[in-house]
Design an enzyme around this catalytic site. Structure first.
Site, short mmCIF file in Angstrom:
data_model
loop_
_atom_site.label_atom_id
_atom_site.label_comp_id
_atom_site.label_asym_id
_atom_site.label_seq_id
_atom_site.Cartn_x
_atom_site.Cartn_y
_atom_site.Cartn_z
N LYS A 119 4.27 -3.11 1.70
CA LYS A 119 3.52 -3.64 2.85
C LYS A 119 3.42 -5.15 2.74
O LYS A 119 3.26 -5.69 1.65
CB LYS A 119 2.10 -3.05 2.87
N HIS A 130 0.43 -4.69 6.60
CA HIS A 130 -0.68 -4.07 5.86
C HIS A 130 -2.01 -4.05 6.63
O HIS A 130 -2.76 -3.09 6.55
CB HIS A 130 -0.85 -4.82 4.53
#
Ligand SMILES: NC(=O)c1ccc[n+]([C@@H]2O[C@H](COP(=O)([O-])OP(=O)(O)OC[C@H]3O[C@@H](n4cnc5c(N)ncnc54)[C@H](OP(=O)(O)O)[C@@H]3O)[C@@H](O)[C@H]2O)c1
Length: 283
Positions: A74, A107
């Site tokens: 991420k 993220h």
């Protein structure tokens, strides 16, 4: 293992191994190696976990061909921009020791999400990423991103556990063709989840543990779930969830545990946005 098919045809093993809070490099390498030996084929990491290099060493030490594994990382907030993705993605690949990433996620829903998405679409078109998605996005943000870009996110990774069931959001995401992944399925042990009387009663009925009941409850909803443990016996226990089925009354009992809010924090809390924006990891 059972898989979930994403909107671009990519198949994801439904049960993955989480690596959040395994910050010690030796421990992270060992945990990933042991998880793959136990049978996990799906590993979830992130730039902000500060363990991509150790995860990469664990993957290499496992002896299992990367093509048989599904690896997610991420992009952290400070790298969420066109340039930030383009440069930090290469560094993530290098740390992980991989030629491509199976799933790349934004993220958190902050910073230049649109620039980042454009970069991710380009990298996907070049074959460097198999699937792209987001994490911790509200459904409205996912729909907005899809409306103004070529690619609808393939995944949204969000908190889902018996105390934060997200039923309406899951339904809405699926309606848009977005697969759902659950983080913190055990709420990281908060709220005495492992000794919860309702879950304990159900676990006893099937001769399973509370952790196994939770994972089964998610898998039966076709939710891709990430479970973390540094203990080999728990890694194995968490994988052993494919030989029983929850009865309707047990699912109804679990439904009563929903508190309808995060066990951690709200992504809409301005103080949390400021904290995330200020957290520089320089990687
Ligand atoms: N996208 C995001 O923002 C986000 C946020 C959080 C997490 N995640 C991802 O989701 C993964 C899972 O979430 P999480 O790590 O936060 O929490 P979690 O999986 O809900 O809980 C992990 C905790 O449960 C314990 N545990 C694991 N299996 C157990 C079992 N069978 N019996 C008793 N205890 C058990 C672990 O202890 P031991 O390790 O000591 O066994 C650890 O303390 C993460 O690792 C990460 O990959 C993503």
């Amino acid at each position: 293992m059972k898989t979930v098919k994403l909107n671009n045809g990519v198949e994801v093993p439904i049960l993955g191994f989480g690596t959040y809070q395994i910050t010690d490099a030796g421990e992270a390498e060992q945990a990933v190696k042991e998880a793959i030996a136990a049978g996990y084929r799906h590993i979830d990491t992130a730039q902000s976990y500060m363990n991509e290099e150790a995860v990469g060493r664990g993957i290499a030490a496992s002896g299992v061909d990367c093509k048989e594994l599904f690896i997610t990382t991420k992009i952290w907030v400070e790298n969420v921009s066109y340039k930030g993705v383009m440069s930090s993605f290469d560094r993530s690949l290098k740390r992980l020791g991989l030629d491509y990433i199976d799933l790349l996620l934004i993220h958190q829903p902050y910073n230049d999400v649109y620039g980042a998405w454009m970069a991710m679409e380009e990298l996907q078109a070049q074959g460097k990423i198999k699937a792209i998605g987001v994490s911790n996005f509200g459904v409205d943000r996912v729909v907005d991103l899809a409306a103004f870009n070529d690619t609808t996110p393939q995944v949204n990774q969000i908190e889902i556990n018996p105390f934060q069931q997200q039923t309406k959001n899951i339904e809405a995401l699926r309606k848009e063709g977005v697969a759902v992944e659950a983080w913190a399925p055990f709420a990281e042990g908060k709220n005495d989840i492992f000794t919860n009387p309702i879950l304990t009663k159900i676990a006893k009925k099937y001769g399973k543990s509370v952790a196994q009941v939770i994972l089964r409850w998610l898998i039966e909803q076709d939710i891709i779930v990430l479970a973390k443990s540094v203990k080999p016996e728990r890694m194995a226990e968490n994988l052993d969830v494919f030989d029983f089925e929850l009865a309707k009354e047990d699912k109804l009992a679990i439904a009563t545990l929903n508190q309808g809010e995060s066990q951690f924090f709200s992504h809409a809390d301005p103080e949390m946005v400021k904290w995330m924006a200020s957290r520089k990891i320089n990687i």
